[in-house]
Design a protein around this motif. Structure first.
Motif, PDB file in Angstrom:
ATOM      1  N   MET A   1      24.786  16.450  65.472  1.00 53.75           N
ATOM      2  CA  MET A   1      23.342  16.316  65.232  1.00 53.75           C
ATOM      3  C   MET A   1      23.065  15.838  63.806  1.00 53.75           C
TER       4      MET A   1
ATOM      5  N   GLY B   1      25.472  14.697  61.616  1.00 50.52           N
ATOM      6  CA  GLY B   1      26.316  13.542  61.304  1.00 50.52           C
ATOM      7  C   GLY B   1      25.651  12.228  61.657  1.00 50.52           C
TER       8      GLY B   1
ATOM      9  N   LEU C   1      38.303  10.837  64.453  1.00 53.20           N
ATOM     10  CA  LEU C   1      39.002  11.554  63.382  1.00 53.20           C
ATOM     11  C   LEU C   1      38.823  13.056  63.570  1.00 53.20           C
TER      12      LEU C   1
ATOM     13  N   THR D   1      30.306  25.002  65.098  1.00 46.76           N
ATOM     14  CA  THR D   1      28.945  25.499  64.860  1.00 46.76           C
ATOM     15  C   THR D   1      28.457  26.520  65.893  1.00 46.76           C
TER      16      THR D   1
ATOM     17  N   VAL E   1      28.880  20.149  53.882  1.00 47.99           N
ATOM     18  CA  VAL E   1      27.681  20.828  54.378  1.00 47.99           C
ATOM     19  C   VAL E   1      28.011  22.285  54.719  1.00 47.99           C
ATOM     20  N   SER E   2      27.197  23.193  54.188  1.00 55.28           N
ATOM     21  CA  SER E   2      27.389  24.614  54.487  1.00 55.28           C
ATOM     22  C   SER E   2      26.060  25.226  54.955  1.00 55.28           C
TER      23      SER E   2
ATOM     24  N   THR F   1      22.394  24.419  54.000  1.00 50.77           N
ATOM     25  CA  THR F   1      21.147  24.131  54.692  1.00 50.77           C
ATOM     26  C   THR F   1      20.903  25.175  55.777  1.00 50.77           C
ATOM     27  N   ALA F   2      19.848  24.994  56.590  1.00 57.04           N
ATOM     28  CA  ALA F   2      19.452  26.049  57.521  1.00 57.04           C
ATOM     29  C   ALA F   2      18.653  25.500  58.689  1.00 57.04           C
TER      30      ALA F   2
END
Ligand SMILES: NC(=O)c1ccc[n+]([C@@H]2O[C@H](COP(=O)([O-])OP(=O)(O)OC[C@H]3O[C@@H](n4cnc5c(N)ncnc54)[C@H](OP(=O)(O)O)[C@@H]3O)[C@@H](O)[C@H]2O)c1
Length: 293
Positions: free
Chosen positions: A23, A25, A47, A74, A111-112, A160-161
């Motif tokens: 989503m 990416g 990859l 996720t 990204v976390s 992010t959230a």
């Protein structure tokens, strides 16, 4: 409109985006191409970030200036059952991607998540606040942050959230589907966060990739805050759906993983990027859905 990054930053970048089929990416790929960069959009099929040799080969072949790592495990509840699977992608592979990027002189934007916090504060979490994940997903993401930072000095950790956007499972789509078939839905009032449109976040991530000096942890989420219940109300109102939203509490929806009660992200950074309000992101996402339907 396609911006010319050469005008802004003096350089058209070569960007490698991992998890490019996800989503976030796919939004990053679109934002980077709109800003005129050369993008290698690597989906999982192209990859697998857990395949160390393939990651190194991709770096050597593509020679990126920067990598935006959107690949992740996720499934927050699934992680409780399968820590090894979550750890392999969110922790170990993240570190290897960062390391392989460093070997070719590439920066990494990793990204976390807000789930590195326990949700116990009642004001926005800033970058230096103490981390204490409540579940396996948050633990593996936090371990990934640390490994990325250790492996590549030229790193940005972008937390992010509450993401919504095209091409992934998200709360907005779920509510639109439920609202079309039910008269009422029950949605929790006791989890507060920052809904974030992937389009807004993607532009900010590309901007961080463009900044040669950008480093450290950055909090990036839709401005403002709300509960899931308030978000559902806003979705139905904007979409013109006649469905009542009843209040509920988290203990009525027991799930394998605990969620933080309050995970609003703020920033204490002087060089912070402020995203537009979450309501604007929602409006843009709903308009984009209509445009393609
Ligand atoms: N969604 C949210 O609300 C939220 C909130 C905070 C932070 N985040 C973070 O935002 C980032 C993007 O998440 P998202 O919402 O875009 O999730 P997503 O739609 O699930 O995207 C993740 C992508 O990573 C891919 N992937 C999984 N394992 C991989 C592997 N071994 N090698 C390469 N790619 C792999 C997935 O492929 P498959 O689909 O084939 O598995 C998927 O395309 C993640 O770092 C996530 O932790 C998300």
């Amino acid at each position: 409109m396609t911006l010319d990054p050469a005008m802004l930053y003096g350089k058209r970048l070569r960007l490698l985006v991992t998890g490019a089929g996800g989503m976030l990416g796919r939004a990053v790929v679109e934002a980077a191409r709109q800003r005129g960069h050369d993008v290698f959009a690597a989906t999982r099929a192209e990859l697998d970030v857990t395949a160390e040799a393939a990651v190194r080969a991709a770096m050597l072949e593509w020679r990126p200036d920067a990598v935006v790592n959107c690949a992740a495990y996720t499934d927050v509840d699934g992680a409780e059952r399968d820590r090894a699977a979550a750890d392999a992608v969110n922790h170990l592979a993240a570190g290897r991607v960062a390391d392989a990027a460093a070997e070719v002189g590439a920066r990494i934007v990793h990204v976390s998540t807000d789930y590195v916090f326990d949700g116990s504060k009642r004001e926005p979490w800033v970058e230096s606040d103490p981390v204490a994940p409540l579940g396996v997903y948050g633990e593996t993401k936090l371990a990934g942050e640390r490994l990325v930072a250790a492996a590549n000095p030229a790193h940005v950790i972008a937390r992010t959230a509450w993401l919504f956007g095209t091409g992934g499972r998200n709360f907005v789509d779920t509510m639109l589907a439920l609202g079309a078939e039910r008269d009422e839905v029950s949605v929790v009032t006791d989890q507060i966060g920052c809904p974030t449109w992937t389009g807004h976040l993607a532009s900010a991530l590309v901007e961080l990739a463009e900044r040669p000096q950008a480093t450290g942890i950055h909090h990036l989420a839709g401005a403002g805050q709300c509960s899931w219940n308030e978000l559902a109300l806003e979705i139905f109102e904007r979409a013109g759906i006649d469905c009542r939203v009843l209040p509920a509490t988290s203990d009525q929806f027991v799930r394998p993983a605990r969620r933080p009660a309050y995970s609003v992200l703020g920033s204490e950074r002087r060089d912070r990027i402020v995203l537009p309000p979450w309501q604007r992101g929602l409006a843009q996402y709903l308009a984009a859905r209509v445009a393609v339907s």
